[in-house]
Design an enzyme around this catalytic site. Sequence first.
Site, PDB file in Angstrom:
ATOM      1  N   ARG A 280       0.839  -1.211   0.000  1.00 19.95           N
ATOM      2  CA  ARG A 280       0.000   0.000   0.000  1.00 19.95           C
ATOM      3  C   ARG A 280       0.867   1.251   0.000  1.00 19.95           C
ATOM      4  O   ARG A 280       0.556   2.232  -0.678  1.00 19.95           O
ATOM      5  CB  ARG A 280      -0.923  -0.015   1.217  1.00 19.95           C
ATOM      6  CG  ARG A 280      -1.995  -1.110   1.163  1.00 19.95           C
ATOM      7  CD  ARG A 280      -2.842  -1.096   2.411  1.00 19.95           C
ATOM      8  NE  ARG A 280      -3.802  -2.195   2.401  1.00 19.95           N
ATOM      9  CZ  ARG A 280      -4.034  -2.997   3.444  1.00 19.95           C
ATOM     10  NH1 ARG A 280      -3.357  -2.831   4.569  1.00 19.95           N
ATOM     11  NH2 ARG A 280      -4.926  -3.966   3.354  1.00 19.95           N
TER      12      ARG A 280
ATOM     13  N   PHE B  97     -12.457  -5.956  -3.952  1.00 17.53           N
ATOM     14  CA  PHE B  97     -12.370  -6.717  -2.701  1.00 17.53           C
ATOM     15  C   PHE B  97     -11.839  -5.776  -1.601  1.00 17.53           C
ATOM     16  O   PHE B  97     -10.907  -6.087  -0.876  1.00 17.53           O
ATOM     17  CB  PHE B  97     -11.437  -7.924  -2.845  1.00 17.53           C
ATOM     18  CG  PHE B  97     -11.811  -8.862  -3.964  1.00 17.53           C
ATOM     19  CD1 PHE B  97     -12.786  -9.837  -3.777  1.00 17.53           C
ATOM     20  CD2 PHE B  97     -11.188  -8.775  -5.199  1.00 17.53           C
ATOM     21  CE1 PHE B  97     -13.118 -10.723  -4.811  1.00 17.53           C
ATOM     22  CE2 PHE B  97     -11.519  -9.636  -6.233  1.00 17.53           C
ATOM     23  CZ  PHE B  97     -12.488 -10.616  -6.046  1.00 17.53           C
TER      24      PHE B  97
ATOM     25  N   ALA C 254     -17.318  -9.290  -7.192  1.00 16.20           N
ATOM     26  CA  ALA C 254     -16.330  -8.575  -7.996  1.00 16.20           C
ATOM     27  C   ALA C 254     -16.455  -8.885  -9.482  1.00 16.20           C
ATOM     28  O   ALA C 254     -16.389  -7.973 -10.318  1.00 16.20           O
ATOM     29  CB  ALA C 254     -14.919  -8.910  -7.510  1.00 16.20           C
TER      30      ALA C 254
ATOM     31  N   CYS D 156      -3.080 -13.861  -1.837  1.00 12.53           N
ATOM     32  CA  CYS D 156      -2.698 -14.359  -0.519  1.00 12.53           C
ATOM     33  C   CYS D 156      -2.768 -15.881  -0.481  1.00 12.53           C
ATOM     34  O   CYS D 156      -2.767 -16.487   0.598  1.00 12.53           O
ATOM     35  CB  CYS D 156      -3.589 -13.763   0.566  1.00 12.53           C
ATOM     36  SG  CYS D 156      -5.342 -14.149   0.375  1.00 12.53           S
TER      37      CYS D 156
END
Length: 396
Positions: free
Chosen positions: A208, A224, A275, A335
């Site tokens: 980020r 998401f 999504a 992830c």
Amino acid sequence: MVELILNRGAERRLKRGHLWIYSNEVDTKRSPLKGIDAGSQCQVHDSQGKLLGTAFVNPSQLICGRIVSRNSDFSTDTVCERIQTAFEQRQRYFSHPSYRMVYGDSDWLPGLVVDRFGDYLVVQVSNWGMERYQQTIVDKLVEMVNPKGILLRNDHQGRAVEDMPLVHTVAFGDVPEMVPFEENGVPLLAPVHQGQKTGWFYDHRENRRLLNRWVNGKKVLDLFSYAGGWGIQALANGAAEVVCVDASQQALDWCLLNADHNGFADKLKTIQGKALDVLKGLVAEGERFDAIVLDPPAFIKRRKDHKAGLAAYRHINELAMRLLAKDGLLVSASCSMHLQSDELLDCIRGAAHRLGRPASILASGGQGADHPVHPAIPETNYLKAHFVHLGGNTNK
């Protein structure tokens, strides 16, 4: 103490530093698993009788043992010392008290996660062995941090897998529904009681931070989004507009709360829905974004899901690219422990090739310093993110 004797050769991975013992690695003729109470400590020996360490054992699980000591000594003092060590490590690398304080195996505390949100702590215990030390853990955290409150979020799927009771309770002090903390200099609120896992995902902190450098004046799509970890920080770093998409309306309400907390509510738009459906709708509407964050939940939760999960990553990356303006930036993350970084890159390469858009990898990242990777346990190195610059369509 009960002994576990391993099959011949099964000790090799443990001698290289791994901490997990699989049930098919145990010589059950010499050391039956049946009858061992879940959470018991057992001495682990190789086939020749050499001591390999002490492990928490749950005989009903595929990973039936987790090494907690390389000798026969593991006690409340050991737990306290390791929590103290993990805390001091975080203090060294983080100037603000917002981080994952304990990260399971990587801190030699298998089954324990502690996240710190300033004056509040959220604790998760996920195996019977660590459960026996739960009060010791709480007492040590109170002594060490002097928090205003400690929340036990022992209501997660990991406990269900271990056949443990699901518990959600405040173990010390008071813990509000939304707790204040900070990430990359941005003040935020985490829904620790009702949110996913501990209430926040600190693991993408550095990714980020990198995106924040490149969003000034840009229109950003955060897929998401959960509570807005990417999107709200983008607004705080000069993004002109952010659209957050999530299947959960509650998650989007948290996004709006965090936007209002920072004074950016007028620049945030939310879309509730799956999504894939939202992406298809935005493509049909001819929407375009300067930057898109694609940070889905794990599409490959088990090794046997690899083929279907890989296809899902390919499909969603291509859809996202269709919404990206010329010379736009895609952050493609995963992830999934069972997805290799190169496999995600291949999904990106294939999608860009099919669309006739030249792609350049600007950077690649993983989890932050509060999620340290154990060098002998590849499973602790699960997070990956690729920053992709996409040019215009060369097929036109």
